[in-house]
Write a protein that holds these residues in place. Structure first.
Motif, PDB file in Angstrom:
ATOM      1  N   TYR A 131       0.866  -1.175   0.000  1.00  0.00           N
ATOM      2  CA  TYR A 131       0.000   0.000   0.000  1.00  0.00           C
ATOM      3  C   TYR A 131       0.902   1.224   0.000  1.00  0.00           C
ATOM      4  O   TYR A 131       1.778   1.352   0.859  1.00  0.00           O
TER       5      TYR A 131
ATOM      6  N   ARG B 103       0.740   5.501  -0.354  1.00  0.00           N
ATOM      7  CA  ARG B 103      -0.119   6.687  -0.393  1.00  0.00           C
ATOM      8  C   ARG B 103       0.756   7.932  -0.393  1.00  0.00           C
ATOM      9  O   ARG B 103       1.704   8.031   0.385  1.00  0.00           O
TER      10      ARG B 103
ATOM     11  N   TYR C 163      -3.530   6.864  -3.789  1.00  0.00           N
ATOM     12  CA  TYR C 163      -2.779   5.688  -3.362  1.00  0.00           C
ATOM     13  C   TYR C 163      -2.923   4.530  -4.329  1.00  0.00           C
ATOM     14  O   TYR C 163      -3.810   4.509  -5.171  1.00  0.00           O
TER      15      TYR C 163
ATOM     16  N   SER D 233      -2.763   0.142  -4.122  1.00  0.00           N
ATOM     17  CA  SER D 233      -2.802  -0.995  -3.215  1.00  0.00           C
ATOM     18  C   SER D 233      -2.738  -2.273  -4.045  1.00  0.00           C
ATOM     19  O   SER D 233      -3.443  -2.399  -5.038  1.00  0.00           O
TER      20      SER D 233
ATOM     21  N   GLU E 185       3.827   7.381   2.144  1.00  0.00           N
ATOM     22  CA  GLU E 185       3.903   6.418   3.230  1.00  0.00           C
ATOM     23  C   GLU E 185       3.632   5.055   2.612  1.00  0.00           C
ATOM     24  O   GLU E 185       2.828   4.913   1.701  1.00  0.00           O
TER      25      GLU E 185
ATOM     26  N   TYR F  87       3.121   0.793   3.277  1.00  0.00           N
ATOM     27  CA  TYR F  87       2.826  -0.332   4.151  1.00  0.00           C
ATOM     28  C   TYR F  87       3.083  -1.615   3.369  1.00  0.00           C
ATOM     29  O   TYR F  87       2.631  -1.760   2.237  1.00  0.00           O
TER      30      TYR F  87
ATOM     31  N   GLU G  23       2.318  -3.430   7.642  1.00  0.00           N
ATOM     32  CA  GLU G  23       3.282  -2.778   8.521  1.00  0.00           C
ATOM     33  C   GLU G  23       3.903  -1.572   7.816  1.00  0.00           C
ATOM     34  O   GLU G  23       4.395  -1.692   6.690  1.00  0.00           O
ATOM     35  N   ARG G  24       3.870  -0.435   8.500  1.00  0.00           N
ATOM     36  CA  ARG G  24       4.420   0.789   7.908  1.00  0.00           C
ATOM     37  C   ARG G  24       5.936   0.682   7.786  1.00  0.00           C
ATOM     38  O   ARG G  24       6.622   0.241   8.698  1.00  0.00           O
ATOM     39  N   GLN G  25       6.458   1.115   6.634  1.00  0.00           N
ATOM     40  CA  GLN G  25       7.886   1.109   6.354  1.00  0.00           C
ATOM     41  C   GLN G  25       8.408   2.542   6.459  1.00  0.00           C
ATOM     42  O   GLN G  25       7.801   3.461   5.905  1.00  0.00           O
ATOM     43  N   ASP G  26       9.511   2.737   7.124  1.00  0.00           N
ATOM     44  CA  ASP G  26      10.098   4.062   7.254  1.00  0.00           C
ATOM     45  C   ASP G  26      11.049   4.295   6.088  1.00  0.00           C
ATOM     46  O   ASP G  26      12.164   3.777   6.064  1.00  0.00           O
TER      47      ASP G  26
ATOM     48  N   GLU H 102      11.284   7.629   4.719  1.00  0.00           N
ATOM     49  CA  GLU H 102      11.392   9.081   4.607  1.00  0.00           C
ATOM     50  C   GLU H 102      12.813   9.565   4.347  1.00  0.00           C
ATOM     51  O   GLU H 102      13.042  10.494   3.597  1.00  0.00           O
TER      52      GLU H 102
END
Length: 143
Positions: free
Chosen positions: A70, A72, A100, A102, A120, A122, A126-129, A131
């Motif tokens: 996902y 966005r 977004y 998906s 952002e 996922y 689970e969110r992936q960092d 940035e």
């Protein structure tokens, strides 16, 4: 020796000219209508690549992201390319704010993000960092 007003050729020419004028006006109106419909409406519609099986786009969705992947746009915009082994391109688009993509795939996905700080991501919920990653950041998503 001029033509008479009731000359059949003269009437036929006038009818033909009238038909051309009506056709021209119709084409101008239709062109204006389709031009108007092609202009951005200012609404937050989402970008969905045509033929991108397994993708959805709905800027109003408030659910927790599910599926394999996902992405966005939370910033202004970012280019996103999602492919599968063998070269099939599932998405090659620019996501703008709140748009977004998906994917729920049974295959490995290769993902390239043009501007990681603008999205952002996922993976399997689970969110992936990402940035702090450099532009053009790439990663793989296993099924």
């Amino acid at each position: 020796m001029g033509r008479h007003r009731n000359d059949p050729r003269g009437i036929a020419q006038m009818v033909a000219i009238g038909g051309v004028i009506v056709l021209f006006i119709t084409l101008v109106i239709l062109g204006g209508f389709f031009l108007y419909k092609s202009l951005p409406s200012g609404s937050d519609t989402a970008a969905v690549p045509e033929g991108a099986a397994g993708t959805t786009a709905d800027p109003q969705a408030e659910e927790m992201p599910t599926g394999s992947l996902y992405i966005r746009a939370v910033g202004e915009s970012s280019e996103v390319v999602v492919t599968v082994p063998g070269g099939d391109v599932l998405a090659d688009t620019t996501l703008k704010t709140d748009e977004y993509l998906s994917f729920t795939e049974e295959r490995t996905l290769s993902v390239t993000i043009g501007r990681p700080s603008e999205v952002e991501i996922y993976v399997h919920g689970e969110r992936q960092d990402v940035e702090g990653e450099d532009p053009g950041y790439s990663f793989a998503v296993q099924p």
